[in-house]
Design a protein around this motif. Sequence first.
Motif, PDB file in Angstrom:
ATOM      1  N   ARG A  82       1.537  -1.173   0.023  1.00 11.53           N
ATOM      2  CA  ARG A  82       0.061  -0.161  -0.394  1.00 11.53           C
ATOM      3  C   ARG A  82       0.926   1.623   0.264  1.00 11.53           C
ATOM      4  O   ARG A  82       0.629   2.402  -0.184  1.00 11.53           O
ATOM      5  N   GLY A  83       2.134   0.677  -0.181  1.00 12.02           N
ATOM      6  CA  GLY A  83       3.284   2.172  -0.282  1.00 12.02           C
ATOM      7  C   GLY A  83       4.115   2.570   1.315  1.00 12.02           C
ATOM      8  O   GLY A  83       4.589   3.516   0.766  1.00 12.02           O
ATOM      9  N   THR A  84       3.932   1.667   1.994  1.00 11.97           N
ATOM     10  CA  THR A  84       4.566   2.726   3.316  1.00 11.97           C
ATOM     11  C   THR A  84       6.278   1.345   3.315  1.00 11.97           C
ATOM     12  O   THR A  84       6.197   0.295   2.325  1.00 11.97           O
ATOM     13  N   ALA A 109       9.895  -3.369  -3.673  1.00 14.13           N
ATOM     14  CA  ALA A 109       8.520  -2.801  -3.646  1.00 14.13           C
ATOM     15  C   ALA A 109       9.518  -1.424  -2.901  1.00 14.13           C
ATOM     16  O   ALA A 109       8.673  -0.714  -2.758  1.00 14.13           O
ATOM     17  N   PHE A 110      10.635  -1.528  -3.240  1.00 15.79           N
ATOM     18  CA  PHE A 110      11.637  -0.144  -2.042  1.00 15.79           C
ATOM     19  C   PHE A 110      10.841   0.225  -1.336  1.00 15.79           C
ATOM     20  O   PHE A 110      10.554   1.161  -0.677  1.00 15.79           O
ATOM     21  N   MET A 120      12.288   8.958   0.622  1.00 15.80           N
ATOM     22  CA  MET A 120      11.226   8.939   1.013  1.00 15.80           C
ATOM     23  C   MET A 120      10.183   9.724  -0.202  1.00 15.80           C
ATOM     24  O   MET A 120       9.238   8.923  -0.256  1.00 15.80           O
ATOM     25  N   GLN A 121      10.109  10.462  -1.186  1.00 15.56           N
ATOM     26  CA  GLN A 121      10.005  10.819  -1.976  1.00 15.56           C
ATOM     27  C   GLN A 121       9.960   9.601  -3.884  1.00 15.56           C
ATOM     28  O   GLN A 121       9.436   9.604  -4.647  1.00 15.56           O
ATOM     29  N   GLY A 122      10.789   8.527  -3.470  1.00 16.64           N
ATOM     30  CA  GLY A 122      10.962   8.146  -4.111  1.00 16.64           C
ATOM     31  C   GLY A 122      12.002   8.638  -5.310  1.00 16.64           C
ATOM     32  O   GLY A 122      12.435   7.888  -6.567  1.00 16.64           O
ATOM     33  N   LEU A 123      12.407   9.373  -5.048  1.00 11.39           N
ATOM     34  CA  LEU A 123      13.758  10.351  -5.858  1.00 11.39           C
ATOM     35  C   LEU A 123      15.485   9.974  -5.426  1.00 11.39           C
ATOM     36  O   LEU A 123      15.925   9.507  -7.073  1.00 11.39           O
ATOM     37  N   LEU A 157      19.367   3.279   2.486  1.00 10.59           N
ATOM     38  CA  LEU A 157      19.355   2.514   1.631  1.00 10.59           C
ATOM     39  C   LEU A 157      18.446   1.214   1.564  1.00 10.59           C
ATOM     40  O   LEU A 157      18.059   1.154   1.979  1.00 10.59           O
ATOM     41  N   PRO A 158      18.327   1.160   0.133  1.00  5.15           N
ATOM     42  CA  PRO A 158      16.512  -0.284   0.082  1.00  5.15           C
ATOM     43  C   PRO A 158      17.323  -1.404  -0.135  1.00  5.15           C
ATOM     44  O   PRO A 158      17.617  -1.643  -0.749  1.00  5.15           O
ATOM     45  N   VAL A 159      16.883  -2.030   1.545  1.00  4.54           N
ATOM     46  CA  VAL A 159      17.388  -2.589   1.465  1.00  4.54           C
ATOM     47  C   VAL A 159      16.313  -4.434   1.155  1.00  4.54           C
ATOM     48  O   VAL A 159      14.880  -3.896   0.817  1.00  4.54           O
TER      49      VAL A 159
END
Lengths: 337, 337
Positions: free
Chosen positions: A95-97, A123-124, A157-160, A287-289
Amino acid sequence: MSSLTLYTPAGVLAKSQPLKRAAKRLGQLGFEVEIDADALARHQRFAGDDATRLAALHRVAEAAPSVALASRGGYGLTRLLDQIDWALLARAVERGTRWVGHSDLTSLHLGLLAHTKLRSAEAFGLWAGPLACDDFGREEAEGGVDEITRDCFVEAMQGLLEAVGFRTEAGFDGLHARGTLWGGNLCVLNSLLGTPHFPKIKGGILFLEDVNEHPYRVERMLLQLAQAGVLQAQKAVVLGEFSAWKKSPLDRGYTLKSAIAAVRERCPGLLILTGLPFGHVPTKVCLPVGAKMDLVVQGREALMIWGPDPAHHQHAHDCDEACSHEAEHEAKRPSSR
Amino acid sequence: MSSLTLYTPAGVLAKSQPLKRAAKRLGQLGFEVEIDADALARHQRFAGDDATRLAALHRVAEAAPSVALASRGGYGLTRLLDQIDWALLARAVERGTRWVGHSDLTSLHLGLLAHTKLRSAEAFGLWAGPLACDDFGREEAEGGVDEITRDCFVEAMQGLLEAVGFRTEAGFDGLHARGTLWGGNLCVLNSLLGTPHFPKIKGGILFLEDVNEHPYRVERMLLQLAQAGVLQAQKAVVLGEFSAWKKSPLDRGYTLKSAIAAVRERCPGLLILTGLPFGHVPTKVCLPVGAKMDLVVQGREALMIWGPDPAHHQHAHDCDEACSHEAEHEAKRPSSR
């Protein structure tokens, strides 16, 4: 405006001010901040008893804010691991968390990789990053929030945020490795070994940091990972900061470098890079685990790049600078890519 | 006269005096003491580089003295585990050697249980017990060698010690459990989890101690053993001393008792006894690692009894007293036996 919930899943908050400061600062950064009802709960050294903390974690998952930021680490998630509704936490990610934190939060990230499909989903939703009180709650007199930590967090957090750069030691020029990023706090990661909460990841890029651990203990933990076959199964190991340990008169020249050398000697062929700006220090990247990423090195400049299509990555965060520069990012790509 | 070799497989000896004092005292106790050629070797924080320490260990095994007593623990055996000739060490046991020590020596004991047939042989070749410098090397001004430690060691090395008694907490009256004794230092034991050096023992009696570890870390290690399924597979867990840890202002009433309570809560039915006089403390018994033993409790008096035929056991060492008494031992046996 992104919704952001502050919650306390592990150690107790001794004071409320750092949490309030963090909430204020995060509000100023554009987040719609909510503080979980039990964020300041107290039970011995824990932020409420186990049932309270578990309920808080599940409550945050059900609310599924854009960002679930732990207020601090400490010790406490170990007690909950067997009871956490991992699927519920994974659904929040769908759901985007984004679940953000480090230290004790390592067990939350790794447990999610072990128990759910988040690893392959890319899903980052799991971010090794700041903790609200430790980072955004720092008093101005202590230097306030670190700018790189803050900017990396906001971009992530902005996906950037799609890459981070750092200076590593010589000897890795031309390296290009691709694998699943995983890791976190070494001590917490090792405390999952042998349990169902340890994710079985091969061909990954493993990042590690720790605090208050003498190099001989860091070495022992790394050798355990080697003897367990975990290290050698990775494409690369990237070491962050190992901070706040105290020298002993018995060291006689033995340092963190000696520890790393000992591990390298026992794992021939394994790439162990150093210099990742991450750990129990003010300056830390996000860092995206669980994400697939490319680790590329040109000279001594290392770049970790993630995302479905590396050609589209335009937001690197270079920690030698205070902000990201697309041109610089481009320049850092080895010509072989 | 029993031959006894002092060697240093792990941490460096900062001074030679404690080793000399230990050698002298052990000689006075009737042992024919030999000091390994590299017992005082130095390399950084280690008693010689890895090759030197490995060679010393193998040299002791080849000589097969009656007693191979490590001079101290520290950190170092982890580096050697993948290279130790376990069969060579086991052959020494067959020739009559007793490998004695605690702390880092836990990995030597457990590695031998994992890699050889010593567990089923009941050879009484592995003894959790004193370390030469820590125990027999203590200055008189520091209290000298503890009498119970000394007497237990001498009896054990003569093959005369067949039981130890201690006062445990209430709630275990009438207990009778039988299983393989194993364990040692909790931190070292956990550092073997997930590796080939961790023995897979079910239905055992697991004893544990540690030093300088805050109760939350003790709890985390015990919960790891629980989550790995190790604790629940044991007949009983017997806790020794957890010494020299420092309270934190964040504890807010959380103590070692809280840690143990948390583990008990998560392992319903598991027997966790406390009070074993063993650990990084002056007074420690000797325990035959890998031996089958009976754990019996009457009132609050616990007795660990080993040997092929419990009816023949006549040398209990009761740590509430300074020496052993057959009559007392007899009196302690629950009538059900």
